[in-house]
Scaffold this active site. Structure first.
Site, short mmCIF file in Angstrom:
data_model
loop_
_atom_site.label_atom_id
_atom_site.label_comp_id
_atom_site.label_asym_id
_atom_site.label_seq_id
_atom_site.Cartn_x
_atom_site.Cartn_y
_atom_site.Cartn_z
N ARG A 138 61.38 -1.66 49.58
CA ARG A 138 60.27 -0.71 49.64
C ARG A 138 60.56 0.38 48.62
O ARG A 138 61.72 0.82 48.48
CB ARG A 138 60.14 -0.08 51.03
CG ARG A 138 59.48 -0.98 52.06
CD ARG A 138 57.99 -1.22 51.75
NE ARG A 138 57.35 -2.04 52.76
CZ ARG A 138 57.23 -3.37 52.70
NH1 ARG A 138 57.72 -4.04 51.66
NH2 ARG A 138 56.63 -4.04 53.66
N HIS A 190 54.44 -5.65 43.26
CA HIS A 190 54.67 -6.02 44.66
C HIS A 190 54.25 -7.47 44.96
O HIS A 190 53.36 -7.72 45.77
CB HIS A 190 53.96 -5.03 45.61
CG HIS A 190 54.57 -5.01 46.98
ND1 HIS A 190 54.55 -3.91 47.80
CD2 HIS A 190 55.23 -5.97 47.71
CE1 HIS A 190 55.14 -4.17 48.95
NE2 HIS A 190 55.57 -5.43 48.90
N ARG A 222 68.14 -11.27 56.15
CA ARG A 222 67.75 -12.64 55.73
C ARG A 222 67.50 -12.72 54.23
O ARG A 222 67.92 -13.66 53.57
CB ARG A 222 66.48 -13.06 56.46
CG ARG A 222 66.63 -13.26 57.94
CD ARG A 222 65.32 -13.88 58.43
NE ARG A 222 65.20 -13.81 59.86
CZ ARG A 222 64.70 -12.77 60.51
NH1 ARG A 222 64.28 -11.71 59.85
NH2 ARG A 222 64.60 -12.78 61.82
N ILE A 223 66.77 -11.73 53.71
CA ILE A 223 66.44 -11.79 52.28
C ILE A 223 67.69 -11.55 51.44
O ILE A 223 67.95 -12.26 50.46
CB ILE A 223 65.31 -10.79 51.92
CG1 ILE A 223 64.05 -11.12 52.72
CG2 ILE A 223 65.02 -10.81 50.42
CD1 ILE A 223 62.92 -10.09 52.60
N GLU A 244 52.61 3.18 45.77
CA GLU A 244 51.84 2.06 45.21
C GLU A 244 50.34 2.32 45.35
O GLU A 244 49.92 2.87 46.38
CB GLU A 244 52.22 0.77 45.94
CG GLU A 244 53.67 0.42 45.67
CD GLU A 244 54.14 -0.81 46.45
OE1 GLU A 244 53.30 -1.50 47.05
OE2 GLU A 244 55.34 -1.06 46.44
C1 GLV Z 1 56.06 -7.32 51.89
O1 GLV Z 1 56.23 -6.37 51.23
C2 GLV Z 1 56.67 -7.56 53.15
O2 GLV Z 1 57.26 -6.65 53.74
O3 GLV Z 1 56.57 -8.69 53.62
#
Ligand code: GLV
Length: 320
Positions: free
Chosen positions: A238, A285, A157-158, A267
């Site tokens: 990630r 992030h 989706r992203i 992180e």
């Molecule tokens: C943020 O890092 C997420 O996975 O929504």
């Protein structure tokens, strides 16, 4: 039915409202990531847990919470911080928050892509330090974005939302994904390629895979070595998907032009060699961090908890 729900971090009020209105006894742990001891202590007796990416939710956590634990709702689309196998063994449902953060995260990917290519971080640092002396014909030049080739690694989706933005910039779209996405190919004019070929072909690489054992260090020294000298790498997925040490070396050697990162291997630590470099834009992030999207994520996570504790199917269960 109502019982204890642990919310591990301070989240937008909209999410807390859902839980409170459902009558749960809600404990909100802390603004900063809780220390492990405090987290475990607070988990005791919880029926539901709303966690975030900063908490490790493993078998030990679930055992301390006890047999009443029914649901862990991670307020994120990624859930590599949750041991889904351990949850399944204990009959605990795990949920995430897909679908509500795609456009917002894609905005940040594109922001990093533009900023890295056009050297915004470096240019702004120069200006703020009082070192900008004149307009210059060769000052802060970087490669064009419009009309170039983008390679999207992970066309979920992203990734698709990034591809839509890229189309608006007149870019040619290539992608690599385990499975072909034929509908997206038709809609976005995206072309599938093997990863190696994609890295050799495109000017911009944007990474959108979940973190799994297969994707850990998916982009390492060898892969970076295949990219063009003027290429830009963006990672909003990630941190461990990219080998940070190898990236720092590639940036130092100039074997790629620049990078834009929102996520890191450990992180909130950032590889010291990245911190030294001008040709990398570093965000802490913030991919899904719009006001509206964080509200939506908090509400969705809370609704998932409410559903499971009411004995209903949650909207976003995840499996191992
Ligand atoms: C943020 O890092 C997420 O996975 O929504």
């Amino acid at each position: 039915m109502p019982g204890k729900v642990l919310v591990t971090r301070e989240i937008p009020e909209a999410g807390l409202r859902v839980l409170k209105e459902a009558g749960f006894d809600v404990t909100v742990l802390s603004e900063a990531p809780p220390a492990r001891d405090g987290l475990l202590e607070a988990a005791r007796g919880a029926k539901g847990v709303l966690s975030t990416v900063t908490e490790t939710v493993d078998g030990e956590f679930m055992d301390v919470a006890g047999g009443g634990l029914k649901v862990v709702a991670n307020m994120a689309v990624g859930y590599d911080n949750v041991d889904v196998g351990a949850a399944q063994e204990r009959g605990v449902v795990v949920t995430n928050t897909p679908g509500v953060l795609d456009e917002t995260t894609a905005d940040v990917a594109f922001m990093l892509l533009l900023a890295a290519a056009r050297r915004l971080g470096e240019a702004e640092r120069t200006l703020r330090a009082g070192r900008w002396e004149w307009w210059g014909p060769k000052l802060f030049m970087g490669p064009d974005v419009w009309g170039k080739r983008i390679g999207i690694v992970g066309l979920g989706r992203i990734g698709q939302a990034v591809a839509r933005r890229a189309r608006g910039f007149g870019m040619e779209i290539y992608y690599h994904n385990r499975s072909r996405k034929e509908e997206a190919e038709r809609e976005l004019g995206a072309r599938w390629m093997e990863l190696d070929e994609l890295l050799e072909t495109v000017d911009f690489v944007s990474v959108h895979t979940p973190l799994t054992e297969e994707t850990r260090h998916l982009i390492g020294a060898e892969e970076l070595g295949k990219m063009k000298p003027r290429a830009v790498l963006v990672n909003t997925s990630r941190g461990p998907v990219v080998d940070e040490a190898a990236l720092a070396e590639a940036l130092e050697a100039g074997s790629i032009f620049a990078a834009g990162l929102d996520v890191y291997e450990e992180e909130p630590k950032v590889h010291p060699k990245l911190l030294e470099r001008e040709n990398v834009v570093l965000a802490p992030h913030i991919g899904s961090g719009s006001i509206e999207t964080r509200d939506r994520m908090a509400v969705l996570a809370a609704e998932n908890i409410r559903a499971v504790l009411r004995g209903e199917p949650p909207k976003n269960p995840v499996e191992q």
